[in-house]
Design an enzyme around this catalytic site. Structure first.
Site, PDB file in Angstrom:
ATOM      1  N   HIS A  88      66.748 -84.921  78.838  1.00 18.60           N
ATOM      2  CA  HIS A  88      66.891 -84.428  77.700  1.00 18.60           C
ATOM      3  C   HIS A  88      66.863 -82.979  77.647  1.00 18.60           C
ATOM      4  O   HIS A  88      66.231 -82.417  77.038  1.00 18.60           O
ATOM      5  CB  HIS A  88      66.183 -84.830  76.494  1.00 18.60           C
ATOM      6  CG  HIS A  88      66.514 -84.888  74.897  1.00 18.60           C
ATOM      7  ND1 HIS A  88      66.654 -85.650  74.084  1.00 18.60           N
ATOM      8  CD2 HIS A  88      67.522 -83.712  74.501  1.00 18.60           C
ATOM      9  CE1 HIS A  88      67.267 -85.174  72.862  1.00 18.60           C
ATOM     10  NE2 HIS A  88      67.822 -84.009  73.301  1.00 18.60           N
TER      11      HIS A  88
ATOM     12  N   ARG B 279      73.249 -88.804  72.230  1.00 16.62           N
ATOM     13  CA  ARG B 279      72.105 -89.405  71.759  1.00 16.62           C
ATOM     14  C   ARG B 279      72.346 -90.705  72.255  1.00 16.62           C
ATOM     15  O   ARG B 279      73.315 -91.358  72.592  1.00 16.62           O
ATOM     16  CB  ARG B 279      72.270 -89.727  70.405  1.00 16.62           C
ATOM     17  CG  ARG B 279      71.533 -88.447  69.466  1.00 16.62           C
ATOM     18  CD  ARG B 279      70.185 -88.153  69.876  1.00 16.62           C
ATOM     19  NE  ARG B 279      69.677 -86.828  69.051  1.00 16.62           N
ATOM     20  CZ  ARG B 279      69.466 -85.650  69.471  1.00 16.62           C
ATOM     21  NH1 ARG B 279      69.959 -85.364  70.824  1.00 16.62           N
ATOM     22  NH2 ARG B 279      69.054 -84.595  68.876  1.00 16.62           N
TER      23      ARG B 279
HETATM   24  P1  NAP Z   1      78.474 -81.518  64.724  1.00 15.42           P
HETATM   25  O1  NAP Z   1      78.964 -80.256  64.646  1.00 15.42           O
HETATM   26  O2  NAP Z   1      78.049 -82.470  63.524  1.00 15.42           O
HETATM   27  O3  NAP Z   1      79.770 -82.490  65.453  1.00 15.42           O
HETATM   28  C1  NAP Z   1      79.729 -83.942  65.495  1.00 15.42           C
HETATM   29  C2  NAP Z   1      80.943 -84.530  65.778  1.00 15.42           C
HETATM   30  O4  NAP Z   1      80.941 -85.812  65.773  1.00 15.42           O
HETATM   31  C3  NAP Z   1      82.062 -84.020  64.746  1.00 15.42           C
HETATM   32  O5  NAP Z   1      83.180 -83.703  65.296  1.00 15.42           O
HETATM   33  C4  NAP Z   1      82.088 -85.261  63.924  1.00 15.42           C
HETATM   34  O6  NAP Z   1      83.388 -85.141  63.278  1.00 15.42           O
HETATM   35  C5  NAP Z   1      82.080 -86.352  65.032  1.00 15.42           C
HETATM   36  N1  NAP Z   1      81.543 -87.587  64.197  1.00 15.42           N
HETATM   37  C6  NAP Z   1      80.416 -87.959  63.537  1.00 15.42           C
HETATM   38  N2  NAP Z   1      80.414 -88.848  63.001  1.00 15.42           N
HETATM   39  C7  NAP Z   1      81.684 -89.576  63.749  1.00 15.42           C
HETATM   40  C8  NAP Z   1      82.188 -91.054  63.335  1.00 15.42           C
HETATM   41  N3  NAP Z   1      81.575 -91.903  62.814  1.00 15.42           N
HETATM   42  N4  NAP Z   1      83.570 -91.046  64.045  1.00 15.42           N
HETATM   43  C9  NAP Z   1      84.057 -90.056  64.593  1.00 15.42           C
HETATM   44  N5  NAP Z   1      83.566 -88.725  64.906  1.00 15.42           N
HETATM   45  C10 NAP Z   1      82.256 -88.662  64.460  1.00 15.42           C
HETATM   46  O7  NAP Z   1      77.281 -81.933  65.846  1.00 15.42           O
HETATM   47  P2  NAP Z   1      76.882 -80.937  67.061  1.00 15.42           P
HETATM   48  O8  NAP Z   1      76.302 -79.592  66.812  1.00 15.42           O
HETATM   49  O9  NAP Z   1      78.294 -80.671  67.842  1.00 15.42           O
HETATM   50  O10 NAP Z   1      75.884 -81.861  67.951  1.00 15.42           O
HETATM   51  C11 NAP Z   1      76.342 -83.142  68.345  1.00 15.42           C
HETATM   52  C12 NAP Z   1      75.092 -83.693  68.971  1.00 15.42           C
HETATM   53  O11 NAP Z   1      74.776 -83.385  70.134  1.00 15.42           O
HETATM   54  C13 NAP Z   1      73.910 -83.836  67.809  1.00 15.42           C
HETATM   55  O12 NAP Z   1      74.143 -84.616  66.708  1.00 15.42           O
HETATM   56  C14 NAP Z   1      72.624 -84.250  68.917  1.00 15.42           C
HETATM   57  O13 NAP Z   1      72.618 -85.602  68.590  1.00 15.42           O
HETATM   58  C15 NAP Z   1      73.603 -83.892  70.377  1.00 15.42           C
HETATM   59  N6  NAP Z   1      72.877 -82.792  70.777  1.00 15.42           N
HETATM   60  C16 NAP Z   1      72.155 -83.238  71.914  1.00 15.42           C
HETATM   61  C17 NAP Z   1      71.270 -82.114  72.797  1.00 15.42           C
HETATM   62  C18 NAP Z   1      70.730 -82.353  74.072  1.00 15.42           C
HETATM   63  O14 NAP Z   1      69.923 -81.503  74.490  1.00 15.42           O
HETATM   64  N7  NAP Z   1      70.756 -83.542  74.726  1.00 15.42           N
HETATM   65  C19 NAP Z   1      71.115 -81.056  72.112  1.00 15.42           C
HETATM   66  C20 NAP Z   1      71.917 -80.682  70.948  1.00 15.42           C
HETATM   67  C21 NAP Z   1      72.573 -81.673  70.437  1.00 15.42           C
HETATM   68  P3  NAP Z   1      84.010 -84.146  62.081  1.00 15.42           P
HETATM   69  O15 NAP Z   1      84.125 -82.985  62.800  1.00 15.42           O
HETATM   70  O16 NAP Z   1      85.063 -84.958  61.326  1.00 15.42           O
HETATM   71  O17 NAP Z   1      82.525 -84.000  61.082  1.00 15.42           O
END
Ligand code: NAP
Length: 310
Positions: free
Chosen positions: A273, A225
């Site tokens: 994006h 993001r």
């Molecule tokens: P997720 O499964 O919730 O994974 C988020 C990761 O970030 C987890 O490992 C989490 O730790 C870690 N995290 C969150 N807050 C943190 C903090 N304060 N300190 C350290 N680590 C932290 O999410 P996801 O499905 O992988 O998606 C990740 C992000 O990708 C989405 O939120 C979105 O913003 C982005 N995204 C972008 C696109 C695009 O097209 N550009 C598409 C889809 C998603 P824990 O494992 O300990 O909870």
């Protein structure tokens, strides 16, 4: 009869209806697709995306689950109208697409292909790039997407290290957490990939201080993001050579304004994006699981922690 309200991109309504209805029928669940003007008290499930018609989610008193069609839920939570469980989107198409993007751009940075794309006639430097086993890739955010990408990169041959809020263990990826873990990953990564969610805790995680701990000439790929990066700090680090290149898919303001310095910067590749997206057909496999769980009184999958914001 289970009442479902589609509140995503209107252009995708027919496709979701086509794919989800038979999957639910196979589970013994008959879906009744409501119109937006149906009584709000009738709604059991909402399929939600920020580019859909609903701005206030608090009006649906009997809804069992708001199923986000997006992985990132910061815009949904920013409505400040959520009073029921919310599940974020986790699905194979979205995950595979992100791995394709991350693998492609890691290899681009690794091989330095931009330098050949922009080479002048006669540029002839026969120095080969290092091999993958000599290039460490760090991933901030080893959740659903980040861990899948990290494991792919490790399987390919890159030493891969990751950082998350909770400590994880993995047979292929060296996992870290906490403040020391962040410094370790920042300081060891030749290529840093950002796959954290946008929360108050992750805002500007890449700033002057974190960049100062990074390797000279490291590069950054951000499909997470926009607010993860302090843009002024990154631009300064690109200009002084501390950071050698950045591939950026997400921005504070989207579409990225035409006069933003990223567009013209020679060390920045802007992608609009497109790193990944929810695929209708495969996402319905996730949605049907959650509806079946709701109808059976079982806990939902992929619930958002409203306090943590992701
Ligand atoms: P997720 O499964 O919730 O994974 C988020 C990761 O970030 C987890 O490992 C989490 O730790 C870690 N995290 C969150 N807050 C943190 C903090 N304060 N300190 C350290 N680590 C932290 O999410 P996801 O499905 O992988 O998606 C990740 C992000 O990708 C989405 O939120 C979105 O913003 C982005 N995204 C972008 C696109 C695009 O097209 N550009 C598409 C889809 C998603 P824990 O494992 O300990 O909870």
């Amino acid at each position: 009869m289970t009442n479902i309200l589609y509140a995503g991109n209107p252009a995708q309504y027919d496709a979701f209806k086509k794919h989800l209805t038979p999957l639910c029928t196979a589970q013994g669940i008959t879906l009744n697709w409501l119109d937006m003007d149906a009584p709000k008290a009738d709604v059991d499930y909402i399929l939600y995306a920020p580019n859909g018609p609903i701005k206030d989610l608090s009006d649906y008193p009997n809804v069992k689950l708001i199923q986000s069609l997006w992985a990132g839920v910061e815009k949904l939570l920013a409505t400040q109208t959520v009073t029921t469980p919310v599940a974020r989107m986790v699905e194979t198409g979205l995950t595979q697409g992100m791995a394709d993007y991350v693998m492609g751009h890691v290899l681009r940075h690794h091989l330095g292909t931009d330098s050949y794309s922009f080479a002048k006639a006669g540029d002839w430097d026969e120095t080969p790039p290092p091999v993958s086993s000599d290039r460490t890739v760090g991933i901030l955010g080893i959740g659903q997407l980040g861990m899948y990408c990290a494991r792919k990169l490790a399987q390919f041959g890159f030493p891969t290290i990751g950082w998350s809020r909770s400590q994880k263990t993995d047979d292929l990826v060296e996992c870290h957490s906490g403040a020391d873990g962040l410094i370790h990953v920042l300081s060891q990564s030749d290529i840093l990939v950002l796959l954290l969610p946008d929360t108050p805790d992750t805002k500007h995680i890449i700033d002057v201080h974190s960049i100062a701990t990074m390797k000279e000439g490291a590069s950054i790929i951000n499909p997470g993001r926009g607010p993860l990066i302090d843009d002024a700090a990154l631009l300064a680090a690109l200009d002084n050579g501390k950071i050698s290149a950045a591939t950026l898919d997400v921005f504070d303001v989207e579409p990225l304004p035409v006069d933003h310095p990223y567009w013209a910067h020679p060390k920045v590749l802007v992608t609009p994006h497109i790193a990944s997206a929810t695929r209708t057909k495969s996402s319905c496999e996730t949605i049907v699981q959650n509806i079946a769980r709701g109808e059976a009184g079982q806990p939902f999958l992929h619930l958002v922690d409203l306090n943590a914001g992701y």
